[in-house]
Design an enzyme around this catalytic site. Structure first.
Site, PDB file in Angstrom:
ATOM      1  N   ASN A  82       0.806  -1.235   0.000  1.00  0.00           N
ATOM      2  CA  ASN A  82       0.000   0.000   0.000  1.00  0.00           C
ATOM      3  C   ASN A  82       0.833   1.277   0.000  1.00  0.00           C
ATOM      4  O   ASN A  82       0.487   2.237  -0.687  1.00  0.00           O
ATOM      5  CB  ASN A  82      -1.022  -0.030   1.144  1.00  0.00           C
ATOM      6  CG  ASN A  82      -0.377  -0.135   2.499  1.00  0.00           C
ATOM      7  OD1 ASN A  82       0.652  -0.788   2.653  1.00  0.00           O
ATOM      8  ND2 ASN A  82      -0.948   0.499   3.482  1.00  0.00           N
ATOM      9  N   CYS A 113      -3.179   1.406   6.444  1.00  0.00           N
ATOM     10  CA  CYS A 113      -3.598   0.638   7.626  1.00  0.00           C
ATOM     11  C   CYS A 113      -4.255   1.531   8.663  1.00  0.00           C
ATOM     12  O   CYS A 113      -5.020   1.062   9.493  1.00  0.00           O
ATOM     13  CB  CYS A 113      -2.388  -0.046   8.232  1.00  0.00           C
ATOM     14  SG  CYS A 113      -1.109   1.131   8.699  1.00  0.00           S
ATOM     15  N   GLU A 143       3.672  -4.992  12.210  1.00  0.00           N
ATOM     16  CA  GLU A 143       2.708  -3.901  12.034  1.00  0.00           C
ATOM     17  C   GLU A 143       1.597  -4.445  11.133  1.00  0.00           C
ATOM     18  O   GLU A 143       1.822  -4.685   9.938  1.00  0.00           O
ATOM     19  CB  GLU A 143       3.408  -2.681  11.435  1.00  0.00           C
ATOM     20  CG  GLU A 143       4.453  -2.127  12.405  1.00  0.00           C
ATOM     21  CD  GLU A 143       5.265  -0.952  11.890  1.00  0.00           C
ATOM     22  OE1 GLU A 143       5.997  -0.367  12.695  1.00  0.00           O
ATOM     23  OE2 GLU A 143       5.189  -0.638  10.698  1.00  0.00           O
ATOM     24  N   GLU A 165       7.657   0.531  16.637  1.00  0.00           N
ATOM     25  CA  GLU A 165       8.844   1.062  15.967  1.00  0.00           C
ATOM     26  C   GLU A 165       8.724   2.576  15.995  1.00  0.00           C
ATOM     27  O   GLU A 165       7.744   3.129  16.462  1.00  0.00           O
ATOM     28  CB  GLU A 165       8.973   0.492  14.558  1.00  0.00           C
ATOM     29  CG  GLU A 165       9.166  -1.039  14.583  1.00  0.00           C
ATOM     30  CD  GLU A 165       9.747  -1.634  13.314  1.00  0.00           C
ATOM     31  OE1 GLU A 165      10.542  -0.962  12.634  1.00  0.00           O
ATOM     32  OE2 GLU A 165       9.386  -2.788  13.004  1.00  0.00           O
TER      33      GLU A 165
HETATM   34  P1  NAD Z   1      -0.050  -9.336   3.078  1.00  0.00           P
HETATM   35  O1  NAD Z   1       0.037  -9.814   4.477  1.00  0.00           O
HETATM   36  O2  NAD Z   1      -0.897 -10.073   2.134  1.00  0.00           O
HETATM   37  O3  NAD Z   1       1.399  -9.286   2.395  1.00  0.00           O
HETATM   38  C1  NAD Z   1       2.456  -8.551   2.977  1.00  0.00           C
HETATM   39  C2  NAD Z   1       3.772  -9.197   2.570  1.00  0.00           C
HETATM   40  O4  NAD Z   1       3.859 -10.492   3.161  1.00  0.00           O
HETATM   41  C3  NAD Z   1       3.941  -9.402   1.073  1.00  0.00           C
HETATM   42  O5  NAD Z   1       5.272  -9.118   0.731  1.00  0.00           O
HETATM   43  C4  NAD Z   1       3.621 -10.878   0.892  1.00  0.00           C
HETATM   44  O6  NAD Z   1       4.226 -11.460  -0.232  1.00  0.00           O
HETATM   45  C5  NAD Z   1       4.210 -11.450   2.167  1.00  0.00           C
HETATM   46  N1  NAD Z   1       3.655 -12.730   2.604  1.00  0.00           N
HETATM   47  C6  NAD Z   1       2.396 -13.203   2.428  1.00  0.00           C
HETATM   48  N2  NAD Z   1       2.271 -14.422   2.993  1.00  0.00           N
HETATM   49  C7  NAD Z   1       3.464 -14.728   3.550  1.00  0.00           C
HETATM   50  C8  NAD Z   1       3.962 -15.849   4.288  1.00  0.00           C
HETATM   51  N3  NAD Z   1       3.188 -16.887   4.596  1.00  0.00           N
HETATM   52  N4  NAD Z   1       5.259 -15.817   4.694  1.00  0.00           N
HETATM   53  C9  NAD Z   1       6.046 -14.756   4.432  1.00  0.00           C
HETATM   54  N5  NAD Z   1       5.638 -13.677   3.718  1.00  0.00           N
HETATM   55  C10 NAD Z   1       4.355 -13.652   3.305  1.00  0.00           C
HETATM   56  O7  NAD Z   1      -0.483  -7.794   3.184  1.00  0.00           O
HETATM   57  P2  NAD Z   1      -0.804  -6.801   1.987  1.00  0.00           P
HETATM   58  O8  NAD Z   1      -2.092  -7.243   1.374  1.00  0.00           O
HETATM   59  O9  NAD Z   1       0.415  -6.636   1.159  1.00  0.00           O
HETATM   60  O10 NAD Z   1      -1.030  -5.421   2.771  1.00  0.00           O
HETATM   61  C11 NAD Z   1      -2.252  -4.982   3.268  1.00  0.00           C
HETATM   62  C12 NAD Z   1      -2.365  -5.315   4.741  1.00  0.00           C
HETATM   63  O11 NAD Z   1      -1.261  -4.764   5.449  1.00  0.00           O
HETATM   64  C13 NAD Z   1      -3.599  -4.729   5.411  1.00  0.00           C
HETATM   65  O12 NAD Z   1      -4.093  -5.672   6.316  1.00  0.00           O
HETATM   66  C14 NAD Z   1      -3.048  -3.527   6.168  1.00  0.00           C
HETATM   67  O13 NAD Z   1      -3.807  -3.108   7.263  1.00  0.00           O
HETATM   68  C15 NAD Z   1      -1.709  -4.038   6.586  1.00  0.00           C
HETATM   69  N6  NAD Z   1      -0.787  -2.935   6.869  1.00  0.00           N
HETATM   70  C16 NAD Z   1      -0.460  -2.650   8.155  1.00  0.00           C
HETATM   71  C17 NAD Z   1       0.393  -1.576   8.433  1.00  0.00           C
HETATM   72  C18 NAD Z   1       0.756  -1.176   9.842  1.00  0.00           C
HETATM   73  O14 NAD Z   1       1.659  -0.362   9.995  1.00  0.00           O
HETATM   74  N7  NAD Z   1       0.103  -1.698  10.849  1.00  0.00           N
HETATM   75  C19 NAD Z   1       0.918  -0.835   7.388  1.00  0.00           C
HETATM   76  C20 NAD Z   1       0.556  -1.171   6.086  1.00  0.00           C
HETATM   77  C21 NAD Z   1      -0.291  -2.244   5.824  1.00  0.00           C
HETATM   78  O1  6OD Z   2       4.055   6.430   8.808  1.00  0.00           O
HETATM   79  C1  6OD Z   2       4.571   5.344   9.132  1.00  0.00           C
HETATM   80  O2  6OD Z   2       5.707   5.265   9.629  1.00  0.00           O
HETATM   81  C2  6OD Z   2       3.820   4.108   8.939  1.00  0.00           C
HETATM   82  N1  6OD Z   2       4.417   2.975   9.375  1.00  0.00           N
HETATM   83  C3  6OD Z   2       2.610   4.137   8.327  1.00  0.00           C
HETATM   84  C4  6OD Z   2       1.819   3.003   8.112  1.00  0.00           C
HETATM   85  C5  6OD Z   2       0.780   3.069   7.264  1.00  0.00           C
HETATM   86  C6  6OD Z   2      -0.028   1.935   6.988  1.00  0.00           C
HETATM   87  O3  6OD Z   2      -0.491   1.689   5.891  1.00  0.00           O
END
Ligand code: NAD
Ligand code: 6OD
Length: 490
Positions: A160, A293, A259, A471
């Site tokens: 994202n 997120c 995260e 972090e």
């Molecule tokens: P995802 O979990 O599908 O994928 C994230 C990464 O993990 C990708 O590189 C993917 O290839 C890898 N991956 C998937 N399965 C794996 C496994 N079994 N072992 C190792 N690696 C694996 O997430 P996404 O769809 O790319 O991102 C969207 C999600 O991320 C949403 O749920 C969003 O809320 C969350 N997010 C959280 C934060 C935060 O800071 N809390 C920030 C951004 C996104």
């Molecule tokens: O701003 C940041 O440092 C951070 N980790 C943002 C996360 C956004 C989630 O999609």
């Protein structure tokens, strides 16, 4: 105009300082039109192991012997390298994600560079506490801690905010003297590959930054996180993926920083600055097509202003322009057609659960040129029960549900009634209430009369299903280093 850097050349892995082909190829698809923008080389299991071995070797080389000041100077050079190729980074990010030009130019790419500058400065200025311990015999001891790198850090990142979120982890890991193997999302391989070029140009020694492309489960992501020679895992992505990675990490008792997802609430009190609350909520719901997120998916509004707020938010949502990022549209497509199916599935589910669709709820009419893009309408729902699945599950699209509340206690209870605990936004002009409600939120981050205002020195992370650890600032330096306390009797 787009100058996508990988239109003519393939997207390769970067292992031990060399751009390397893996075993297989996959397509990088542009979600604006569904067309193939580039070819990506997927790392084989062997290449992932080579990347970890190259990283281990780099720890024993010039990188491991470098002073903190030299290392930080190099990281500032990386920041300068991103800034020098700013337009290429923006074009890469837009081609991979379809995000708006404004978002890429004002948030993603500047933050990519800022992450290196900020963590270089923080690591250089880092002080470790020391304690003098008085002993019963009148003598004393001095305790002081030294921090050393963890070693090889595996970094798995999502699609994202690709450069922002990857460098948010790469920068502090390198600033603490670690070496890294990065696995970006299969949806967004381009900016990570440009970063490898910048590392190369900046003179970062071979093996310090390694990049492996590919998918998650039973592929590059899993091969990396299951490799016994990595020393820590830092991951951003879905909560279910975090859970899978945790199971793999448990075997080697590896430190993890996670995260994860969110189902974030905004609490809008009747005493808020109404226009600011509407404008802030438009940003918090629809930025990056709702794919942050921290985005708000649940809005709770105090009853006296409920109808007026719903109407104002819907009017603003209807003025958002949707289209090709290069046309200057406010909102681009979702990341992929697969994700669009998921988001549209939730629009349908919300209807089945009894939602009133105030605006949106489907696919926009954008003409032939964009008919193959992964676009959805910004959507506002009301009328659902707190237990409806569409109020409880993360959708990760441009959508929110708005419900009324009658008291501060009820607002707090509704906001906290979720399995997630990432972020909350509170809109009020009552300062005492702002502090009181903020302290009651079961989330890692609370904004008052703001959303997504970031100071990189502050703790960032989530409670419950939203993550493990924090972090940011000293929290990042803490995770990416291993302290040893030395006690010297005087
Ligand atoms: P995802 O979990 O599908 O994928 C994230 C990464 O993990 C990708 O590189 C993917 O290839 C890898 N991956 C998937 N399965 C794996 C496994 N079994 N072992 C190792 N690696 C694996 O997430 P996404 O769809 O790319 O991102 C969207 C999600 O991320 C949403 O749920 C969003 O809320 C969350 N997010 C959280 C934060 C935060 O800071 N809390 C920030 C951004 C996104
Ligand atoms: O701003 C940041 O440092 C951070 N980790 C943002 C996360 C956004 C989630 O999609």
């Amino acid at each position: 105009m787009s100058h996508y850097p990988f239109a003519e050349r393939p997207i390769l892995n970067y292992v031990g300082g060399k751009f390397t082909e893996g075993a297989d190829w996959f397509d990088n698809v542009n979600p604006v039109n569904g067309k193939v923008a580039g070819k990506v080389s997927a790392a084989s299991e062997r290449l992932v192991a080579d990347a970890v071995a190259a990283a281990q070797l780099a720890l024993k080389g010039p990188w491991g012997r470098m002073s903190q000041a030299e290392r930080c100077k190099l990281l500032v050079r990386v920041a300068e390298g991103i800034e020098a190729r700013f337009d290429e980074f923006a074009a890469a990010e837009i081609a991979d994600t379809g995000k708006s030009l404004h978002q890429a130019r004002t948030i993603d790419i500047p933050r990519g560079a800022a992450n290196f500058r900020v963590f270089a400065a923080l690591a250089e200025a880092r002080a470790m506490p020391s304690f003098r311990t008085d002993l019963p015999d009148g003598r004393s001891a001095i305790n002081y801690a030294i921090a050393r790198p963890l070693g090889v850090v595996a970094i798995v990142s999502p699609w994202n905010l690709p450069l922002l979120l990857m460098t948010w982890k790469v920068a502090p890991a390198l600033a603490c003297g670690n070496v890294v193997v990065v696995k970006p999302s299969e949806e967004t391989p381009s900016s990570a590959t440009l970063l490898a070029e910048v590392m190369d140009e900046a003179g970062v020694p071979p093996g310090v930054f390694n990049l492996v492309h590919g998918f998650g489960a039973a592929s590059t992501g899993e091969w990396l996180t299951a490799n016994p020679d990595i020393d820590a895992i830092t991951f951003t992505g879905e909560s279910a993926t975090g859970s899978a990675i945790m199971r793999v990490a448990a075997a080697g008792v590896k430190p993890v920083s996670f995260e994860l997802g969110g189902k974030n609430a905004a609490l809008v009190f009747a005493d808020c600055d109404f226009d600011e609350a509407v404008a802030g909520t438009v940003r918090s719901v629809f930025s990056n097509c709702g794919q942050v997120c921290l985005c708000t998916e649940r809005v709770y509004v105090e009853r006296p202003i409920f109808d007026r707020f719903v109407k104002a938010l819907a009017e603003r949502a209807e003025t958002l322009t949707i289209g090709d990022p290069w046309s200057g549209a406010d909102m681009g497509p979702l990341i992929s057609h697969g994700h669009r199916e998921k988001v549209l599935g939730y629009y349908d589910l919300a209807r089945e659960e009894g939602a009133v669709v105030v605006t949106g709820g489907g696919v926009p009419e954008l003409g032939d040129a964009l008919s193959t893009g992964a676009f959805v309408q910004p959507t506002i729902l009301t009328g659902l029960d707190q237990n409806a699945r569409s109020v409880r599950e993360e959708i990760f699209g441009p959508v929110c549900h708005i419900a009324p509340f009658d008291s501060e206690e009820e607002a707090i209870a509704l906001a906290n009634d979720t399995d997630y605990g990432l972020a909350a936004a509170i809109w009020t002009r009552d300062v005492s209430r702002a502090h009181r409600v903020a302290a009651s939120m079961e989330t890692g981050i609370v904004w008052v009369n703001e959303w997504f205002l970031r100071d990189l020195r502050t703790p960032f992370g989530g409670m419950k299903l939203s993550g493990i650890g924090r972090e940011g600032g000293e929290h990042s330096l803490g995770f990416y280093s291993e302290p040893t306390n030395i006690c010297v009797k005087l």
